[in-house]
Design an enzyme around this catalytic site. Structure first.
Site, PDB file in Angstrom:
ATOM      1  N   ASN A  35       0.868  -1.179   0.052  1.00 46.45           N
ATOM      2  CA  ASN A  35       0.080  -0.101   0.029  1.00 46.45           C
ATOM      3  C   ASN A  35       0.838   1.316   0.160  1.00 46.45           C
ATOM      4  OD1 ASN A  35      -1.705   1.900   0.388  1.00 46.45           O
ATOM      5  ND2 ASN A  35      -2.776   1.204   2.131  1.00 46.45           N
TER       6      ASN A  35
ATOM      7  N   ARG B  83      -2.650  -2.075  -3.651  1.00 48.97           N
ATOM      8  CA  ARG B  83      -3.767  -1.371  -3.288  1.00 48.97           C
ATOM      9  C   ARG B  83      -3.696  -0.143  -4.377  1.00 48.97           C
ATOM     10  NH1 ARG B  83      -5.214   3.334   0.548  1.00 48.97           N
ATOM     11  NH2 ARG B  83      -7.405   3.674   0.152  1.00 48.97           N
TER      12      ARG B  83
ATOM     13  N   HIS C 192     -13.530   2.506  -0.320  1.00 47.83           N
ATOM     14  CA  HIS C 192     -13.411   1.523   0.631  1.00 47.83           C
ATOM     15  C   HIS C 192     -13.990   0.384   0.001  1.00 47.83           C
ATOM     16  CE1 HIS C 192     -13.700   5.007   3.908  1.00 47.83           C
ATOM     17  NE2 HIS C 192     -12.407   4.744   3.470  1.00 47.83           N
TER      18      HIS C 192
ATOM     19  N   ARG D  54     -13.563  15.251   7.007  1.00 45.89           N
ATOM     20  CA  ARG D  54     -14.118  15.440   5.888  1.00 45.89           C
ATOM     21  C   ARG D  54     -15.765  15.731   6.255  1.00 45.89           C
ATOM     22  NH1 ARG D  54     -12.356  10.157   3.128  1.00 45.89           N
ATOM     23  NH2 ARG D  54     -10.182  10.510   3.160  1.00 45.89           N
TER      24      ARG D  54
ATOM     25  N   GLU E  16      -8.393  -5.504   4.827  1.00 47.42           N
ATOM     26  CA  GLU E  16      -8.319  -5.138   3.355  1.00 47.42           C
ATOM     27  C   GLU E  16      -6.997  -5.861   3.047  1.00 47.42           C
ATOM     28  OE1 GLU E  16      -9.393  -0.833   2.608  1.00 47.42           O
ATOM     29  OE2 GLU E  16      -8.860  -0.776   4.618  1.00 47.42           O
TER      30      GLU E  16
END
Length: 397
Positions: A8, A92, A181, A242, A384
């Site tokens: 990643n 990823r 996601h 956010r 993940e």
């Protein structure tokens, strides 16, 4: 041989794991690595293997040097790639646009298509691609597989993916709902049917990925039919920093009345809004402590967060028509019993009955609804890296 190296790559960091997806989540990774402060005079590498921790501080000017030093540190300590055979490298990648709807074996042509998608994720895709390029150069004999955060949501129907703006403009600039996601949502949606004792094709579920970034999805028969994030990860739920959904006119207002530039508004909505923007911090442990102390701003921030979360749960219940399961995952979803209880409070008329004692239990995949609850509510830790490893291995064996 079924070990997979999962990478990643961020703009100034490189996270990686080596794991065997056939061994299952309970076995855990063989190696966990972090290369951070790439591009600075003093970079830092941390490796974990069989309960031991190995560290190195050195100048790490770029990702190539970072990965090279990490692999050398592994080799020096007896668990390098000469000792651990790798069947594939899984990467990823944040944005696959409409080009990539699933995992993709990486070749020069695929990499070029990823570069063409950089305008859709200018802060993430360049770093993801850099990681792929470095790893392909260092491990040329091993197959490389890209797994896209947006891939799972390519199954959404057109009415869920389409924004009601001028079609020609939308088509020209690739404006639509992509969702993010996706690797986590897909992983959870594949785990839940087994907990229910049903095949995935028969399960309707709502997945709530609640971390510093947060998103919800509606999944019917294993396929995503809607998700809260949009063209970017800014849309949807209130998040740590956010804003989530706001009236697009706010952007015009801040430009005209406050004289803010596009970049300043971008920074405001992505990094200075959400829970932190409302009360000054985004760690939910701090949030609850301040609420208990009577902090009105913290209380309002929490209520706004829960209000938006319930809004999406309700919307997806209607979209699905029948809900078999609601699952919480990621940092907040897995660890915050207050959020779980308040998100589903007073929904007994909709077949949702939370068991207060089960909801307080921590650790592992678990049922938190009552045995009699028609809608089952679960907490399932996301993984993940394991999902990426599974995807990668599935394309090479």
């Amino acid at each position: 041989m079924s070990n997979v190296l999962v990478l990643n790559s961020g703009s100034s960091s490189l996270k990686f794991q080596i794991l065997d997806p056939k061994a299952g989540a309970e076995v855990g990774p063989q190696v966990v690595g972090l290369v951070e402060q790439i591009g600075e005079t003093k970079g830092h590498i941390v490796l974990k293997h069989e309960g031991e921790k190995y560290e190195l501080t050195a100048e790490i000017p770029d990702h190539t040097v970072g990965l090279t030093l990490a692999l050398e540190l592994m080799e020096t300590n007896g668990f390098g790639l000469s000792n651990i055979e790798i069947a594939a490298v899984g990467h990823r990648v944040v944005h696959g646009g409409t080009v990539f709807s699933g995992p993709q074996l990486v070749d020069d042509a695929a990499l070029e298509k990823m570069r063409e998608l950089i305008p859709l994720a200018p802060l993430h895709n360049p770093a993801n691609i850099a990681g792929i390029e470095v790893a392909r150069e260092m491990l040329p004999e091993v197959p490389h597989v890209a797994v896209f955060d947006t891939g799972f949501f390519q199954s959404m129907p057109a009415e869920a993916a389409t924004y009601a703006i001028n079609k020609d403009v939308a088509d020209k600039y690739s404006v639509r709902r992509y969702g993010f996601h996706g690797t986590s949502h897909e992983f959870i949606s594949q785990e839940v049917p087994a907990l229910l004792g049903k095949p995935a094709a028969e399960v309707n579920q709502i997945v709530l990925h609640l971390g510093n970034g947060a998103s919800a999805s509606a999944v019917r028969g294993g396929k995503a039919i809607d998700t809260s994030m949009g063209m970017t990860p800014l849309a949807g739920l209130v998040m740590g920093t956010r804003s989530g959904d706001i009236d697009a006119g706010v952007v015009f207002h801040l430009s005209r009345q406050a004289g803010m530039s596009v970049d300043e508004i971008d920074t405001l909505l992505n990094h200075k809004s959400g829970v932190k923007g409302l009360c000054g911090f985004n760690d939910f442990r701090d949030l609850h402590a301040h609420r208990e102390a009577g902090d009105a701003a913290a209380e309002l921030a929490y209520r706004v967060y829960i209000h938006q979360l319930r809004h999406y749960i309700g919307a997806y219940m209607i979209e699905l028509g029948r809900v078999d399961a609601i699952t919480f995952t990621a940092g907040v979803g897995e660890n915050d019993d207050y959020v779980r209880a308040d998100a589903l409070a007073e929904l007994e008329n909709f077949g949702i009955f939370i068991d207060p004692e089960r909801n307080k239990v921590r650790g592992g995949a678990r049922l938190i609804s009552t045995d009699e609850s028609p809608v089952k509510v679960f907490v399932v830790p996301t993984n993940e890296e394991l999902a990426i490893a599974r995807f990668a291995l599935s394309l090479v064996v």
